[in-house]
Write an enzyme that holds these catalytic residues in place. Structure first.
Site, PDB file in Angstrom:
ATOM      1  N   GLU A  60       0.764  -1.191  -0.145  1.00  0.00           N
ATOM      2  CA  GLU A  60      -0.029  -0.087   0.065  1.00  0.00           C
ATOM      3  C   GLU A  60       0.886   1.309  -0.088  1.00  0.00           C
ATOM      4  OE1 GLU A  60      -0.629  -2.631   1.941  1.00  0.00           O
ATOM      5  OE2 GLU A  60      -2.447  -3.226   0.954  1.00  0.00           O
ATOM      6  N   HIS A 129     -10.442  -5.770   8.155  1.00  0.00           N
ATOM      7  CA  HIS A 129     -10.901  -5.630   6.873  1.00  0.00           C
ATOM      8  C   HIS A 129     -12.306  -4.482   6.884  1.00  0.00           C
ATOM      9  CE1 HIS A 129      -8.414  -8.872   5.997  1.00  0.00           C
ATOM     10  NE2 HIS A 129      -8.574  -8.944   4.495  1.00  0.00           N
TER      11      HIS A 129
END
Length: 325
Positions: A60, A129
């Site tokens: 990321e 998540h």
């Protein structure tokens, strides 16, 4: 007019902007041939090629750095962070770089990045998540934070976000991706960022919310109507910047307010909404502001989500308390 799910509406918006502007690029983990975890980018690499829609390594921080560099050189990147819970790996690029660039460079450069990420509870995801971390971004000046609650808004807001010359973080609640359909125009259209929407008119109590809680609020409002309690439901749509004009208007209309969020009580943006109302419209209130939110604990594992997440029953109970005060 086609009946689309939210994921289909998002896909249409992405395709629209890829066609309209050759400078738009989509990249992230598995967004190419696979179309992403939820298939939001399905078919886009086939149509626009690997130079416009491409996979990145599982990094990321690299995705964020690439987005900032591309924006500085004239592109309009649309990076996908596979799950919003992974935001910590890219926070420097989002908050430390993208959000500050216009100021840092004296308004000589733009930063037209639209970060996309799924989030939200109710679908039994693994740990980290589903976390509702929108409050972290909403507290960071220089970046807009958008959270649609339905397919129609998702398409119009996403097109607006991609065309915006400042960084936007576009959050997509996973439970809303395929849970219902609604009419969405095939042609392109935009919905202004920073503008809330009254999704249900009412006179007795205002419920101010966003994301998946909009649908829960509507359920509660419909049930309360059976007892003669008229509830107005406002969908913030953009949680940073807040539409203060619209918020104050609904407060002055009903004089009673309940703020609802899926995030923990200490997180989200609900406390900011309450603070603004308290400072700007406290004399318009005839009851204390109600607040419905998740408990101040770590987001639980899937088995406990149902007990932990706020729902229509919680909203209904708080509205009754506020109404009867």
């Amino acid at each position: 007019m086609a009946q689309l799910t939210m994921i289909q509406a998002i896909n249409q918006a992405l395709a629209t902007e890829l066609r309209n502007d050759d400078r738009t690029l989509i990249f992230g983990e598995d967004v190419g041939k696979n179309g992403g975890v939820f298939r939001a980018t399905e078919g886009l690499q086939d149509e626009f090629g690997e130079d416009r829609v491409f996979n990145t390594p599982l990094a990321e921080s690299g995705i964020g750095g690439l987005a900032v560099g591309l924006a500085l050189t004239g592109f309009r990147p649309i990076p996908e962070i596979q799950f919003f819970g992974f935001i910590f790996e890219v926070m420097d690029s989002v908050v430390g770089q993208a959000a500050r660039t216009r100021y840092r460079l004296g308004n000589s450069r733009q930063m037209p990045i639209t970060f996309r990420a799924p989030f939200g509870g109710g679908v039994h995801t693994p740990e980290m998540h589903a976390d509702n971390l929108e409050g972290l971004l909403a507290q960071s000046p220089g970046i807009k934070v958008v959270i649609p609650s339905n397919p129609y808004d998702a398409k119009g807001l996403l097109i607006s976000a991609i065309r915006d010359n400042d960084p936007v973080f576009f959050l997509e609640h996973m439970k809303l991706y395929r849970s219902f359909r609604e009419e969405v125009p095939e042609k392109e259209y935009t919905i202004p960022l920073g503008k809330a929407n009254i999704v249900k008119e009412g006179n007795d109590v205002s419920v101010i919310t966003y994301g998946a809680m909009v649908r829960e609020a509507i359920k509660a409002a419909e049930n309360l109507e059976k007892d003669g309690i008229s509830v107005e439901v406002m969908d913030l749509r953009t949680v940073s910047p807040l539409d203060l004009e619209a918020i104050l208007a609904t407060v002055q209309k009903t004089n009673r307010v309940v703020v609802v969020q899926e995030a923990q009580r200490q997180a989200g943006v609900g406390a900011r909404v309450i603070a603004e109302i308290s400072e700007r419209a406290i004399l318009d209130l005839e009851a204390p502001i109600g607040f419905v939110a998740a408990p101040d604990t770590i987001f639980p594992f899937g088995q406990a989500e149902k007990d932990w997440l706020p729902n229509a029953t919680d909203i209904e109970e708080q509205v009754r308390k506020t109404y009867e005060f």
